[in-house]
Design a protein around this motif. Structure first.
Motif, PDB file in Angstrom:
ATOM      1  N   THR A  45      30.615  37.248  68.918  1.00 43.50           N
ATOM      2  CA  THR A  45      30.899  37.891  67.633  1.00 43.50           C
ATOM      3  C   THR A  45      32.403  38.084  67.588  1.00 43.50           C
ATOM      4  O   THR A  45      33.063  38.128  68.628  1.00 43.50           O
ATOM      5  CB  THR A  45      30.218  39.265  67.492  1.00 43.50           C
ATOM      6  N   GLN A  61      26.856  37.855  52.781  1.00 43.39           N
ATOM      7  CA  GLN A  61      26.465  36.654  53.534  1.00 43.39           C
ATOM      8  C   GLN A  61      25.646  37.066  54.761  1.00 43.39           C
ATOM      9  O   GLN A  61      25.964  38.074  55.407  1.00 43.39           O
ATOM     10  CB  GLN A  61      27.714  35.903  54.022  1.00 43.39           C
ATOM     11  N   GLY A  63      24.680  37.308  58.516  1.00 43.55           N
ATOM     12  CA  GLY A  63      25.482  37.192  59.730  1.00 43.55           C
ATOM     13  C   GLY A  63      26.876  37.783  59.614  1.00 43.55           C
ATOM     14  O   GLY A  63      27.688  37.661  60.525  1.00 43.55           O
ATOM     15  N   VAL A  64      27.167  38.432  58.492  1.00 41.45           N
ATOM     16  CA  VAL A  64      28.450  39.111  58.312  1.00 41.45           C
ATOM     17  C   VAL A  64      28.129  40.579  58.028  1.00 41.45           C
ATOM     18  O   VAL A  64      27.424  40.889  57.067  1.00 41.45           O
ATOM     19  CB  VAL A  64      29.277  38.502  57.159  1.00 41.45           C
ATOM     20  N   LEU A  78      31.670  38.966  62.287  1.00 46.46           N
ATOM     21  CA  LEU A  78      30.894  37.743  62.106  1.00 46.46           C
ATOM     22  C   LEU A  78      30.015  37.565  63.334  1.00 46.46           C
ATOM     23  O   LEU A  78      30.522  37.487  64.457  1.00 46.46           O
ATOM     24  CB  LEU A  78      31.811  36.528  61.925  1.00 46.46           C
ATOM     25  N   GLU A  79      28.721  37.545  63.093  1.00 44.52           N
ATOM     26  CA  GLU A  79      27.759  37.393  64.183  1.00 44.52           C
ATOM     27  C   GLU A  79      27.522  35.918  64.475  1.00 44.52           C
ATOM     28  O   GLU A  79      27.746  35.064  63.610  1.00 44.52           O
ATOM     29  CB  GLU A  79      26.431  38.046  63.796  1.00 44.52           C
ATOM     30  N   HIS A  82      26.449  32.883  61.869  1.00 43.96           N
ATOM     31  CA  HIS A  82      26.875  33.128  60.489  1.00 43.96           C
ATOM     32  C   HIS A  82      27.010  31.779  59.763  1.00 43.96           C
ATOM     33  O   HIS A  82      27.208  30.748  60.400  1.00 43.96           O
ATOM     34  CB  HIS A  82      28.186  33.907  60.446  1.00 43.96           C
TER      35      HIS A  82
END
Length: 115
Positions: A45, A61, A63-64, A78-79, A82
């Motif tokens: 991340t 979004q 994953g964010v 951010l994962e 994403h």
């Protein structure tokens, strides 16, 4: 974006330094001020500062998410997984760098060789 790509890009920016903070986070700074923080432990991340007007849009979004401890300053995390492309991520990292650098006093910019 793999960590080695993120690291290479961040270090390609002028006057950037890196160090490890909190035992497991790789921090990239300009003039001693962080602009990107990446996890050294899986899952990958990373967090960065975004302009106020992009904050909510990015959070929509998958994953964010808001960056822990830094969301009030308009930082996102951010994962892994994403949906952003590598090109979009590099643009966001560059933008974060520019936002942080833009708040530095001229004296610090000159000392860092950025003027």
């Amino acid at each position: 974006m793999p960590l080695d790509h993120l690291r290479t890009f961040c270090l390609s920016l002028p006057a950037v330094s890196e160090d490890v903070k909190w035992d497991h986070d790789l921090c990239f700074s300009v003039g001693g001020k962080m602009f990107c923080v990446a996890s050294l432990e899986p899952p990958l991340t990373f967090s960065l500062k975004v302009p106020d007007d992009q904050f909510d849009e990015l959070l929509s979004q998958p994953g964010v998410v808001p960056a822990p401890y830094l969301a009030r300053y308009k930082w996102v995390l951010l994962e892994e997984g994403h949906p952003l492309s590598e090109r979009q991520v590099t643009a966001l990292v560059r933008q974060s760098y520019d936002l942080i650098k833009g708040k530095m006093p001229k004296k610090e910019l000159k000392a860092a060789g950025l003027l």
